[in-house]
Enzyme design. Structure first.
Site, PDB file in Angstrom:
ATOM      1  CE  LYS A   1      -3.967  -1.869   1.677  1.00  0.00           C
ATOM      2  NZ  LYS A   1      -3.450  -3.392   1.885  1.00  0.00           N
TER       3      LYS A   1
HETATM    4  C1  LIG Z   1      -4.123  -4.353   1.146  1.00  0.00           C
HETATM    5  C2  LIG Z   1      -3.049  -5.746   0.796  1.00  0.00           C
HETATM    6  C3  LIG Z   1      -3.925  -6.654   0.036  1.00  0.00           C
HETATM    7  C4  LIG Z   1      -5.081  -6.561  -0.670  1.00  0.00           C
HETATM    8  O1  LIG Z   1      -5.245  -5.872  -2.045  1.00  0.00           O
HETATM    9  P1  LIG Z   1      -6.941  -4.759  -2.178  1.00  0.00           P
HETATM   10  O2  LIG Z   1      -6.271  -3.657  -3.026  1.00  0.00           O
HETATM   11  O3  LIG Z   1      -7.189  -4.853  -1.284  1.00  0.00           O
HETATM   12  O4  LIG Z   1      -6.872  -5.964  -3.885  1.00  0.00           O
HETATM   13  C5  LIG Z   1      -2.909  -7.219   0.461  1.00  0.00           C
HETATM   14  N1  LIG Z   1      -2.236  -7.861   0.955  1.00  0.00           N
HETATM   15  C6  LIG Z   1      -1.723  -7.113   1.396  1.00  0.00           C
HETATM   16  C7  LIG Z   1      -0.216  -7.293   2.398  1.00  0.00           C
HETATM   17  C8  LIG Z   1      -2.566  -5.890   2.159  1.00  0.00           C
HETATM   18  O5  LIG Z   1      -1.538  -4.889   2.710  1.00  0.00           O
END
Ligand SMILES: *Cc1c(COP(=O)(O)O)cnc(C)c1O
Length: 475
Positions: A117
């Site tokens: 993120k």
């Molecule tokens: C947020 C997240 C996901 C999922 O991503 P999306 O964009 O919601 O599909 C997968 N792995 C980690 C470690 C995350 O923080």
């Protein structure tokens, strides 16, 4: 470039929005999600030219196709300020790690919070600061987190002018590492609020405060959730960067497997593919919360109730609905806003589901858009973490393990498979210990963070008390 809502039937040109208008907004007023009115096409010569660019300059080139209301030199400066070796650990920013011939991990989790993120949120922090200064405005981000999103937002916004972050989390329910990551931020504009309750109590507070439109307007309350188009756009860049690293020439195709929850990450892959990036398959990997896997197998999109939403060892994928999924369905339906509005604005709220299985367009999800899917369980994660360690000497986190497990089921001869590494194992240490019998490695800058001074206030789930806190901070 102008932006339209996935639920709009016909948007007169005067109502189509520019990038900076939607940057600080959440949902479109009709409840839909913003999308560009067309996907810019990247031709062969352009892709070849992009092969020699740094990540920051590649980001600038891609963002320029979607942003025409920030002067080019400013946008380039924002990209260069965001994607640095100092913040992301390597000059490549998202290096590929080869596991074996034709199988790679793309490292997206070397930013400040060790999860992917950061890739988008770090840019968002700089874009927000830039745009707020330009407007002479302030923004108060008010959110709820059980882990990754909140800390990525705080690390992106810390010290930024014009922005405050009020982040609620359930008191005592995050891992000690996650608590230390968030609560050790001492910046004046960061407010950690531990709520004596569960995550749902935190979300209810956000709904209550944002639902008070007068308060929301007066105190400029905003969010940074995953439906924000700018976040998605920033994520498109690493699909190009991954493709470029995995290939020599543009006639080669590459598949990606994406650990998925809210469909934000893999939706960026879909956008990259729509722009002409030679992606073969986009493999959606879920955990036990298999809303998306069910859709891609059957055409049924079924939102889960609280009792049906599992708490798993890949918790950042524990979702009951996939909030970005509407963007892909809009494309699948041939950009039919009325039908998208009926599915997501009427059928889902009323029946909790819709079924595209009988519709001829459903087959196109695979044939035309390259989607495939699979799911994984706690036992699968343990097995994958063990086998990846034994076979390749690499420790992967639980989310990446979900991806690898499903990737193995979809590999095709001659097509490299890139699995997105979405977090580092240290964030989910308990499961690594369960799988391997030892603690994962801790990056140097995180040694001893549990002992750092913490800034957090513990509060009851009381809407008025939270509003008072925000009002006082703004006074
Ligand atoms: C947020 C997240 C996901 C999922 O991503 P999306 O964009 O919601 O599909 C997968 N792995 C980690 C470690 C995350 O923080």
């Amino acid at each position: 470039m102008r932006y339209i809502s996935t639920r709009a039937t016909a948007t007169p040109p005067s109502e189509r929005k520019r990038f900076c208008e939607i940057l600080l907004e959440g949902l479109a007023p009709d409840g839909g999600l913003y999308l560009p009115e067309t996907y810019p096409q990247v031709d062969d010569a352009t892709l070849t030219r992009w092969r020699s660019l740094s990540y920051a300059d590649l980001a600038f080139e891609i963002l320029s196709l979607y942003v025409d209301d920030i002067p080019a030199e400013d946008l380039r400066a924002l990209c260069r300020k965001t994607y640095t070796q100092a913040v992301f650990g390597t000059a490549a920013i998202v290096p590929l790690k080869q596991l074996e011939d034709g199988l790679y991990l793309e490292a997206l989790s070397n930013g400040p919070t060790l999860a992917f993120k950061d890739m988008a949120m770090q840019l968002l922090g700089n874009l927000f600061e830039y745009e707020l200064a330009r407007r002479g405005e302030e923004l108060n981000i008010f959110g709820a987190t059980s882990g990754d999103t909140g800390s990525a937002a705080e690390y992106a916004m810390r010290g930024k002018k014009g922005v405050r972050v009020f982040m609620t989390s359930p008191d005592g329910r995050m891992s000690p590492f996650q608590q230390a990551q968030m609560f050790s931020l001492l910046d004046e504009n960061i407010y950690n609020i531990a709520i004596t309750g569960v995550f749902d109590d935190c979300q209810d507070l956000v709904k209550a405060v944002s639902g008070d439109l007068e308060f929301k307007r007066k105190y400029k309350i905003g969010t940074v959730n995953s439906i924000n188009w700018a976040r998605l756009m920033a994520q498109v860049v690493y699909y190009f960067a991954g493709y470029i690293q995995a290939t020599q020439a543009n006639n080669e195709r590459v598949s990606f497997t994406v650990p998925s929850g809210n469909f934000g990450n893999v939706c960026a892959g879909h956008v990259a593919r729509m722009m002409g990036l030679p992606i073969d398959q986009l493999v959606v990997a879920t955990n036990e919360n298999d809303v998306l896997d069910e859709f891609f197998r059957t055409g049924v999109y079924r939102v889960r109730g609280t009792a049906d939403t599992h708490e798993t060892s890949s918790p950042s994928m524990d979702i009951s609905k996939a909030s970005n999924f509407e963007r892909f369905v809009f494309d699948l339906l041939g950009c039919d806003g009325a039908r998208t509005a009926d599915l997501f604005g009427a059928q889902v709220p009323r029946q909790g589901r819709f079924d595209l299985g009988p519709d001829p367009v459903f087959a196109q999800a695979a044939s035309r858009y390259g989607f495939a899917s699979g799911k994984s369980t706690h036992q699968d994660r343990l097995n994958t973490i063990r086998s990846t360690w034994q076979k390749y000497g690499v420790v992967v986190d639980t989310h990446t393990a979900d991806g690898l497990k499903v990737a193995h089921e979809h590999r095709q001869a001659g097509v490299p498979m890139v699995v997105l590494e979405t977090a580092l194992p240290i964030k989910f240490a308990a499961t690594i210990v369960e799988a391997l019998g030892r603690e994962p490695e801790r990056p140097a800058q995180f040694v001893g963070i549990e002992a750092l001074p913490k800034k957090v206030r513990v509060m009851a789930p009381d809407v008025q008390a939270i509003k008072n806190l925000i009002a006082q901070a703004c006074a």
